[in-house]
Structures are given as C-alpha cells and as structure tokens.
Design a protein around this motif. Sequence first.
Motif, PDB file in Angstrom:
ATOM      1  N   GLY A 134      26.106 -39.048 -63.957  1.00  0.00           N
ATOM      2  CA  GLY A 134      25.964 -40.236 -64.784  1.00  0.00           C
ATOM      3  C   GLY A 134      26.937 -40.244 -65.956  1.00  0.00           C
ATOM      4  N   ALA A 135      26.623 -41.026 -66.970  1.00  0.00           N
ATOM      5  CA  ALA A 135      27.493 -41.173 -68.135  1.00  0.00           C
ATOM      6  C   ALA A 135      27.139 -40.141 -69.206  1.00  0.00           C
ATOM      7  CB  ALA A 135      27.378 -42.589 -68.698  1.00  0.00           C
ATOM      8  N   LEU A 136      28.145 -39.795 -69.985  1.00  0.00           N
ATOM      9  CA  LEU A 136      27.945 -38.846 -71.072  1.00  0.00           C
ATOM     10  C   LEU A 136      27.251 -39.541 -72.245  1.00  0.00           C
ATOM     11  CD1 LEU A 136      28.485 -36.023 -72.299  1.00  0.00           C
ATOM     12  CD2 LEU A 136      30.681 -36.907 -73.111  1.00  0.00           C
ATOM     13  N   VAL A 137      26.115 -39.006 -72.653  1.00  0.00           N
ATOM     14  CA  VAL A 137      25.341 -39.586 -73.742  1.00  0.00           C
ATOM     15  C   VAL A 137      25.591 -38.843 -75.055  1.00  0.00           C
ATOM     16  CG1 VAL A 137      23.015 -40.141 -74.572  1.00  0.00           C
ATOM     17  CG2 VAL A 137      23.579 -40.375 -72.139  1.00  0.00           C
ATOM     18  N   GLY A 138      25.677 -37.532 -74.993  1.00  0.00           N
ATOM     19  CA  GLY A 138      25.887 -36.745 -76.207  1.00  0.00           C
ATOM     20  C   GLY A 138      26.409 -35.358 -75.887  1.00  0.00           C
ATOM     21  N   LYS A 139      27.103 -34.773 -76.849  1.00  0.00           N
ATOM     22  CA  LYS A 139      27.611 -33.401 -76.739  1.00  0.00           C
ATOM     23  C   LYS A 139      27.039 -32.602 -77.905  1.00  0.00           C
ATOM     24  CE  LYS A 139      31.781 -34.826 -79.212  1.00  0.00           C
ATOM     25  NZ  LYS A 139      33.245 -34.913 -79.231  1.00  0.00           N
ATOM     26  N   TYR A 140      26.575 -31.378 -77.610  1.00  0.00           N
ATOM     27  CA  TYR A 140      25.916 -30.564 -78.620  1.00  0.00           C
ATOM     28  C   TYR A 140      26.296 -29.103 -78.424  1.00  0.00           C
ATOM     29  CZ  TYR A 140      23.139 -34.818 -78.711  1.00  0.00           C
ATOM     30  OH  TYR A 140      22.746 -36.134 -78.764  1.00  0.00           O
ATOM     31  N   LEU A 141      26.279 -28.383 -79.512  1.00  0.00           N
ATOM     32  CA  LEU A 141      26.461 -26.941 -79.472  1.00  0.00           C
ATOM     33  C   LEU A 141      25.160 -26.327 -79.984  1.00  0.00           C
ATOM     34  CD1 LEU A 141      28.625 -24.740 -78.867  1.00  0.00           C
ATOM     35  CD2 LEU A 141      28.986 -24.618 -81.330  1.00  0.00           C
ATOM     36  N   LEU A 142      24.375 -25.765 -79.061  1.00  0.00           N
ATOM     37  CA  LEU A 142      23.036 -25.284 -79.387  1.00  0.00           C
ATOM     38  C   LEU A 142      22.881 -23.822 -78.991  1.00  0.00           C
ATOM     39  CD1 LEU A 142      20.999 -28.391 -78.133  1.00  0.00           C
ATOM     40  CD2 LEU A 142      21.783 -27.915 -80.453  1.00  0.00           C
ATOM     41  N   THR A 143      21.692 -23.311 -79.256  1.00  0.00           N
ATOM     42  CA  THR A 143      21.353 -21.928 -78.906  1.00  0.00           C
ATOM     43  C   THR A 143      20.348 -21.942 -77.769  1.00  0.00           C
ATOM     44  OG1 THR A 143      21.704 -21.164 -81.172  1.00  0.00           O
ATOM     45  CG2 THR A 143      20.396 -19.769 -79.739  1.00  0.00           C
ATOM     46  N   GLU A 144      20.704 -21.314 -76.684  1.00  0.00           N
ATOM     47  CA  GLU A 144      19.771 -21.151 -75.566  1.00  0.00           C
ATOM     48  C   GLU A 144      19.068 -19.807 -75.699  1.00  0.00           C
ATOM     49  OE1 GLU A 144      19.698 -20.646 -70.693  1.00  0.00           O
ATOM     50  OE2 GLU A 144      21.535 -21.304 -71.704  1.00  0.00           O
ATOM     51  N   ILE A 145      17.753 -19.802 -75.506  1.00  0.00           N
ATOM     52  CA  ILE A 145      16.960 -18.576 -75.556  1.00  0.00           C
ATOM     53  C   ILE A 145      16.507 -18.267 -74.137  1.00  0.00           C
ATOM     54  CG2 ILE A 145      14.973 -17.427 -76.582  1.00  0.00           C
ATOM     55  CD1 ILE A 145      15.057 -19.501 -78.818  1.00  0.00           C
ATOM     56  N   ASN A 146      17.000 -17.161 -73.599  1.00  0.00           N
ATOM     57  CA  ASN A 146      16.652 -16.837 -72.219  1.00  0.00           C
ATOM     58  C   ASN A 146      15.276 -16.194 -72.147  1.00  0.00           C
ATOM     59  OD1 ASN A 146      17.024 -14.234 -73.131  1.00  0.00           O
ATOM     60  ND2 ASN A 146      18.838 -13.821 -71.882  1.00  0.00           N
ATOM     61  N   LEU A 147      14.871 -15.791 -70.946  1.00  0.00           N
ATOM     62  CA  LEU A 147      13.539 -15.219 -70.753  1.00  0.00           C
ATOM     63  C   LEU A 147      13.358 -13.906 -71.491  1.00  0.00           C
ATOM     64  CD1 LEU A 147      12.935 -15.926 -66.950  1.00  0.00           C
ATOM     65  CD2 LEU A 147      11.910 -17.088 -68.906  1.00  0.00           C
ATOM     66  N   TRP A 148      14.452 -13.240 -71.839  1.00  0.00           N
ATOM     67  CA  TRP A 148      14.386 -11.955 -72.528  1.00  0.00           C
ATOM     68  C   TRP A 148      14.594 -12.115 -74.025  1.00  0.00           C
ATOM     69  CZ3 TRP A 148      13.429  -7.132 -70.224  1.00  0.00           C
ATOM     70  CH2 TRP A 148      13.223  -7.188 -68.836  1.00  0.00           C
ATOM     71  N   GLY A 248       4.158 -26.848 -62.906  1.00  0.00           N
ATOM     72  CA  GLY A 248       2.955 -26.326 -63.514  1.00  0.00           C
ATOM     73  C   GLY A 248       2.545 -24.953 -63.039  1.00  0.00           C
ATOM     74  N   GLU A 249       3.303 -24.327 -62.169  1.00  0.00           N
ATOM     75  CA  GLU A 249       2.963 -23.011 -61.649  1.00  0.00           C
ATOM     76  C   GLU A 249       3.563 -21.922 -62.538  1.00  0.00           C
ATOM     77  OE1 GLU A 249       4.336 -22.789 -57.680  1.00  0.00           O
ATOM     78  OE2 GLU A 249       3.054 -24.434 -56.943  1.00  0.00           O
ATOM     79  N   PRO A 250       2.885 -20.792 -62.681  1.00  0.00           N
ATOM     80  CA  PRO A 250       3.448 -19.699 -63.482  1.00  0.00           C
ATOM     81  C   PRO A 250       4.674 -19.102 -62.812  1.00  0.00           C
ATOM     82  CG  PRO A 250       1.449 -18.982 -62.349  1.00  0.00           C
ATOM     83  CD  PRO A 250       1.562 -20.473 -62.119  1.00  0.00           C
ATOM     84  N   LEU A 251       5.515 -18.514 -63.630  1.00  0.00           N
ATOM     85  CA  LEU A 251       6.726 -17.903 -63.090  1.00  0.00           C
ATOM     86  C   LEU A 251       6.382 -16.670 -62.265  1.00  0.00           C
ATOM     87  CD1 LEU A 251       9.095 -18.113 -66.195  1.00  0.00           C
ATOM     88  CD2 LEU A 251       8.979 -19.656 -64.249  1.00  0.00           C
ATOM     89  N   LYS A 252       7.093 -16.490 -61.188  1.00  0.00           N
ATOM     90  CA  LYS A 252       6.872 -15.314 -60.353  1.00  0.00           C
ATOM     91  C   LYS A 252       7.348 -14.058 -61.075  1.00  0.00           C
ATOM     92  CE  LYS A 252       7.399 -17.924 -56.051  1.00  0.00           C
ATOM     93  NZ  LYS A 252       8.167 -18.042 -54.776  1.00  0.00           N
ATOM     94  N   PHE A 253       6.711 -12.946 -60.702  1.00  0.00           N
ATOM     95  CA  PHE A 253       7.029 -11.677 -61.363  1.00  0.00           C
ATOM     96  C   PHE A 253       8.503 -11.322 -61.194  1.00  0.00           C
ATOM     97  CE2 PHE A 253       7.484  -7.072 -61.372  1.00  0.00           C
ATOM     98  CZ  PHE A 253       6.851  -6.730 -62.551  1.00  0.00           C
ATOM     99  N   ASN A 261      18.485 -12.749 -63.634  1.00  0.00           N
ATOM    100  CA  ASN A 261      18.143 -14.017 -63.016  1.00  0.00           C
ATOM    101  C   ASN A 261      18.436 -15.163 -63.978  1.00  0.00           C
ATOM    102  OD1 ASN A 261      17.136 -16.032 -61.419  1.00  0.00           O
ATOM    103  ND2 ASN A 261      14.989 -15.561 -61.817  1.00  0.00           N
ATOM    104  N   ASP A 262      19.295 -16.064 -63.573  1.00  0.00           N
ATOM    105  CA  ASP A 262      19.651 -17.225 -64.389  1.00  0.00           C
ATOM    106  C   ASP A 262      19.144 -18.531 -63.788  1.00  0.00           C
ATOM    107  OD1 ASP A 262      21.004 -15.637 -66.235  1.00  0.00           O
ATOM    108  OD2 ASP A 262      22.883 -15.732 -65.099  1.00  0.00           O
ATOM    109  N   ASP A 263      18.303 -18.445 -62.774  1.00  0.00           N
ATOM    110  CA  ASP A 263      17.833 -19.645 -62.083  1.00  0.00           C
ATOM    111  C   ASP A 263      16.349 -19.912 -62.322  1.00  0.00           C
ATOM    112  OD1 ASP A 263      20.356 -20.038 -61.002  1.00  0.00           O
ATOM    113  OD2 ASP A 263      19.928 -18.743 -59.269  1.00  0.00           O
ATOM    114  N   ALA A 264      15.787 -19.343 -63.358  1.00  0.00           N
ATOM    115  CA  ALA A 264      14.379 -19.584 -63.643  1.00  0.00           C
ATOM    116  C   ALA A 264      14.178 -21.056 -64.007  1.00  0.00           C
ATOM    117  CB  ALA A 264      13.912 -18.691 -64.782  1.00  0.00           C
TER     118      ALA A 264
END
Length: 345
Positions: A134-148, A248-253, A261-264
């Motif tokens: 689709g079309a670009l709505v906004g650009k941001y520089l943010l902090t991603e917090i991974n599972l760890w 709505g399901e819990p994450l697998k072990f 794993n980067d596909d959670a």
Amino acid sequence: MMDELEDDIPDEFKGTLQITRDVSKSEDLGKTSPSNGSETSSVDDKILGSNVNDDSTVESPPKTLLTNITEKITPLVRRISTGTKNSLNGIKTVNHSAIALQAETATNYFTYRDGIIDKAVGDCISDIISEVDGALVGKYLLTEINLWDSDKERLILLMTNCVISVKYDFIALKILEYRRIFLKNLDNVVIGDLVYPPGSLVPRLSGFADGLTNMVHSCWTQTHINPYEAFKPRDRNARGVRLMWNRGEPLKFAVKWNPFNDDAPIFTLTSHPLYYHTECNDDDRLMFSFDEFLDKLRLIIGRENYDNVTIHHKSIVLQNYVGLSSLIHNRNTLGFFKVRGKFSF
C-alpha cells in the motif's frame, strides 16, 4: 631565642598590619549615653582591645609563621565546609579538577545526523516496498523490544496494508534485514506501561546497577545522594504498544525460549532514546515517538475497517525474570548504532 625564630621566618610572612578606623561608624557608635553620661566604646575598639582616636591608625605586631599559616588555611576550611553544606542540601558542588563522567548526547547516535533517516527510507522504498504494502503513511525510528527484553533500533515504515520493521545499518548505510506485518493478520493491539512479572529480578538488578553508577558519579561530582533512592528497584518507566497475531493462543515453548527466533507472532515497540534528548527539535521528536506511530496506526485501522483488530489498554508484561544479558545489552545500548569512543557499531 625569639630573635632566632624570627630570623628563620620567610620574608613573605614578615611585615606589619595596618588597620584604618571608619570615622563615620566610630562617631556613631562612640556617642555619649544621655542616661549616665558615660562613653560607649565602638565595635572597632572592642575588637582592638583598647580605645583609639578616630583619625589614628593601629600598628600591629609582626605576624608570626603560625598566624600566616592559619590565615591561609581558614579560607580553605570555609570553602570545604560550604561545599559540604551545599552537598547535603542537594546542591551540586562544582569541582573542575575532578574527572567528570561525560553524559550521553544525541550526537552519539548515527541516526541524529542530518538526512541519514531519509536516505534509509529511500533505500527501503526502492528495495523493499511493493504494491501489496500500500501507500506510505509514516516513517519512524523506534525501539523494538524482543522476547528476551533486548532493545533494538528499528526503522518502522507504516503502510496502509502493513507495518515494516527494518534493521538498517546507519554506518554502512545498507539494509540488513526486515520484517513485514500485515494489518489484516492482527487480532490484538495492547497499549500500556511496560512492566515485569511479579518475582522478576530485573528491576532489582537494574536498581543496583543504577545505584552503583550514581554513587560513583556522586564521588566525582561531590554531590550527595540518598542511598535508599539510589539503589531502589527500577522498572521500565515507559509506555509502549504490542501488536499480536497469535489468535489469542499462548506462545509455544520452542518459540518463546528460542533466542534466535525472529518469527514470533508478537511485536513490541516503544520510543527511541533520541525522543528524550533535548537536542532534538519537535519535528524530529515526533519521528522518535511511539505515540505518534500509534495515532497513525489507529487512524489506518479505523479508516481501512480492520474489524479483526481489538485494541486493549493494559500493562504490557515483559517476560523477563533474571535478565543479566538484557541488562548488559540495554544499559550499553548495544542494539543501537552509536559512536563508542574510538569505535562505532
């Protein structure tokens, strides 16, 4: 014997002291009392120990070595006591001879340089974005917090159909990896404070690390801090947003505890550290704010009729119980491209 000691005194300590009376003050203070007609001694007379005429000068005896040393030490003692009093009152005492700990500035981040984010967005538009996004709505520089619980610097491209998270090398100016999250697959968006679960050691470890740093800093800067406040447990004290598409399901072990794993089906964002720097102007600060990203995301969800998305307002729990690795990682901002002394990474 006294003559021999006087001969050993350096020339800079020899001499006489001239004290001149203040005529106006002496006349006022030395007036005759109307009640008993006795003459009241002036303050200067009391200090000198005898009454003298207004226009006279008093010649003191030669100053001894002990007197001169005392006069040199007294101002130093007065400065030290004043500095201690100011420190106890919470007033910072300046010590220019001490080695000061340099505070982090916005220029330490490569993303603070002019035009570098626009260059990154241009590379993403030409190499990543396609018609399905689709079309670009906004650009941001943010902090991603991974599972760890590790903070990562990410370039976020908000499109009408998806959210693209890009790991961009702001030193070599190239795309390292990216992740595309389609809005039609979302089912929950959680907005709230970033918190740790009960029993987590992360706040206590973070408080201990901050307290130790503050104690060292207070020694260099000669400031007084409250030990209880310095070592008090530290939470994140920040807000964020979490995108979820796990139905709505819990994450697998295997997914939850795999650090590679980067596909959670979970994606957590908060503001970039540059958002809190005063060097940044208001326009740049909007690009570093997760609130600005969230407002645009809400607008798209409502405008594009993504009925599958439910927005929740509650705390975002970071499942981190020990967190030694994330503590070291986050305190040194290893997930951000910065100038680090002679090295940059």
